[in-house]
Write an enzyme that holds these catalytic residues in place. Structure first.
Site, PDB file in Angstrom:
ATOM      1  N   CYS A  23      -1.813 -24.139  29.736  1.00  0.00           N
ATOM      2  CA  CYS A  23      -3.249 -24.041  29.439  1.00  0.00           C
ATOM      3  C   CYS A  23      -3.502 -23.518  28.037  1.00  0.00           C
ATOM      4  O   CYS A  23      -2.633 -22.927  27.412  1.00  0.00           O
ATOM      5  CB  CYS A  23      -3.944 -23.068  30.393  1.00  0.00           C
ATOM      6  N   GLY A  51      -3.270 -28.718  27.275  1.00  0.00           N
ATOM      7  CA  GLY A  51      -3.663 -29.110  28.615  1.00  0.00           C
ATOM      8  C   GLY A  51      -4.643 -30.255  28.559  1.00  0.00           C
ATOM      9  O   GLY A  51      -5.658 -30.164  27.873  1.00  0.00           O
ATOM     10  N   ASN A 125      -4.287 -18.340  30.798  1.00  0.00           N
ATOM     11  CA  ASN A 125      -3.101 -19.138  30.493  1.00  0.00           C
ATOM     12  C   ASN A 125      -1.890 -18.336  30.934  1.00  0.00           C
ATOM     13  O   ASN A 125      -1.748 -17.187  30.534  1.00  0.00           O
ATOM     14  CB  ASN A 125      -3.028 -19.420  28.986  1.00  0.00           C
ATOM     15  N   GLY A 126      -1.034 -18.968  31.733  1.00  0.00           N
ATOM     16  CA  GLY A 126       0.169 -18.269  32.205  1.00  0.00           C
ATOM     17  C   GLY A 126       0.327 -18.429  33.699  1.00  0.00           C
ATOM     18  O   GLY A 126      -0.411 -19.186  34.328  1.00  0.00           O
ATOM     19  N   TYR A 266       8.284 -26.461  21.514  1.00  0.00           N
ATOM     20  CA  TYR A 266       7.523 -27.641  21.907  1.00  0.00           C
ATOM     21  C   TYR A 266       6.023 -27.437  22.010  1.00  0.00           C
ATOM     22  O   TYR A 266       5.235 -28.280  21.573  1.00  0.00           O
ATOM     23  CB  TYR A 266       8.036 -28.130  23.272  1.00  0.00           C
TER      24      TYR A 266
END
Ligand code: AMP
Length: 477
Positions: A23, A51, A125-126, A266
């Site tokens: 995210c 995302g 996020n996570g 990435y």
């Protein structure tokens, strides 16, 4: 409070047992400034790579929160009319990509909950590593969940604590209970709050504009929004922005940094800085080190675009082998992983990449990819290149073999699906059909990331997780 999705038909939650998301989050604090939702919209655009499944914005006007969220890319979800209706002094946004099971609008973020202390909007996020346990406990005590995401556990705990505490204290009490990776942006009342977990696994940084502040997963959005990066939120830190001031609270003083290396490999955009290290420079150094660690005689270095390109430039520079174009990417097809199902993932390699035959025919090619996860992509590309007449294809991977799953928010799947979990480099080479295969070493990656060897999570490459995993046995039930 208004939810614009009143007419949507929502499928019942409960289908996705597993909590894992990739995210991006944004928070904008700009009291008195019109069009704050548009700033979040632009920010989400710049974080779209984090995302592509759903997008949402929640705008807070003096404690009254309006939100809109839906499945789709940022530009598909929002239009002028929606953005103009989202008025506020503070706004937060979220882009999401879930990685397992089906995905549904009900799981989109920001989440908005109505507590005794007022409305709270939260974007996360996570991944939590004790979300199932906490969820069971909350359900046993009579709590109903509207979604199947771990973020709702955080929201539920904050809302529960707020009966006796201030918002900040409720968040801190919650953070003492939840475990895992979280970069959070939260708005309620007249506050914008940012939190980073005690290991700082997922990134979160602070930007300053002339009239306020921005919180973002990545700094690449700041130039677009007229902001400058002032610093990262520290591991174990909560920042509270209110009355035009930013206040810092260290809620976990034992915080031990373990920033995610895969953000550099990435996930993040090359024009972002994470914890003081520029992603482009780290990626380029990965490529240079790879050239030293895994040299090969060849005529041309090519990249698997776009994520392998920076490392390929580094490899070419360090090896002296010229860099050239070998693969052309169709930019209108989403990331390979966008379709969580294997059949689509295989087809999408062909949809996404085609070979520049004229440039590779008869040549010995070094092909640089940023990572090999399941091994699906590289094997297919090696074949495309060979079919197009490449004489040799030497695969070089600008990260170490991915041997272990991530429990902290990157889609590295079940160990059984990771090609390097139970295959040697020689075996993988054979499976991909490459003439030779070389990976970057873990030390090479740590040196390129330059955050200090003990401050980086490389668990997906060596299985050494920065925390206990209480639900280890439950993740892939
Ligand atoms: P695979 O076929 O599973 O080996 O896919 C590896 C390719 O997917 C590489 O080219 C990466 O650029 C990309 N990739 C690696 N990790 C992820 C991730 N967590 N989410 C989406 N794409 C990824």
């Amino acid at each position: 409070m208004m939810n614009f999705n009143e007419n949507d038909i929502r499928t019942e939650a409960g289908f996705d047992e597993h909590f894992h998301d990739e995210c991006g989050v944004v928070g904008v604090y700009a009291p008195g400034k019109e069009d704050i939702a548009r700033s979040v919209y632009f920010g989400l655009h710049a974080l779209q790579h984090r995302g592509q499944e759903s997008a949402g914005i929640a705008a807070n006007k003096a404690g009254k929160i309006q939100y809109y969220k839906e499945m789709g890319l940022v530009q598909e979800v929002f239009n002028d009319e929606i953005i103009e209706r989202l008025q506020g002094d503070i706004a937060i946004g979220h882009v999401r990509y879930s990685t397992a099971g089906e995905s549904h609008a009900v799981n989109a973020m920001p989440l908005v909950v109505y507590s005794k202390g007022g409305s709270i909007a939260l974007a996360h996020n996570g991944n939590l590593v004790n979300a199932n346990i906490l969820r069971d406990e909350l359900q046993d005590s009579g709590f109903f969940f509207q979604t199947t995401i771990d973020s709702e556990v955080i929201a539920a705990l904050i809302a529960r604590h707020i009966r006796e505490n201030s918002l900040e204290d409720s968040i801190i009490k919650t953070l003492k209970i939840v475990k895992g990776a979280y970069a959070l942006v939260i708005t309620s009342g007249e506050k914008l709050i940012g939190v980073r977990d005690p290991n700082g696994i997922r990134p979160l940084c602070i930007g300053k504009t002339s009239d306020g502040f921005i919180l973002s997963s990545e700094s690449c959005i700041f130039s677009l929004l007229g902001a400058r990066l002032i610093r990262d939120v520290e591991p174990g830190e909560m920042v509270v922005i209110e009355g035009g001031e930013l206040k810092s609270v260290k809620y976990d003083k034992t915080a031990k940094k373990a920033g995610c290396a895969f953000e550099f490999v990435y996930f993040s955009r090359p024009d972002s800085d994470i914890d003081g290290r520029n992603v482009y420079l780290a990626r380029k150094e990965c490529g240079k080190t790879l050239a030293k660690e895994c040299p090969v005689e060849a005529d041309m270095v090519i990249s698997v675009p776009d994520s392998g390109t920076v490392a390929a430039i580094g490899y070419a520079e360090a090896s002296g082998i010229p860099y050239g174009d070998g693969l052309i990417k169709n930019r209108y097809v989403g990331r390979t992983f966008i379709q969580p199902d294997q059949r689509m993932r295989e087809l999408s390699v062909r949809l996404k990449l085609s070979v520049l035959s004229e440039n590779v025919k008869g040549k010995r090619i070094v092909m640089i990819d940023d990572s090999v996860v399941r091994g699906t992509t590289s094997g297919k590309i090696v074949k495309l290149l060979k079919d197009a007449g490449a004489k040799e294809v030497h695969l070089r991977v600008a990260s170490p073999p991915v041997t272990d799953p991530c429990f902290f928010g990157i889609d590295t799947p079940d160990k059984k699906k990771l090609i390097a979990a139970d295959h040697s480099v020689e075996e993988i080479c054979k499976m991909t059909g490459a003439d030779s295969l070389g990976y970057l070493s873990v030390q090479g990656l740590l040196d390129a990331v330059r955050l200090g060897d003990n401050n980086v999570c490389v668990a997906c490459f060596n299985g050494e997780y920065p925390m206990e995993l209480p639900e280890l046995g439950r993740k892939f039930e």
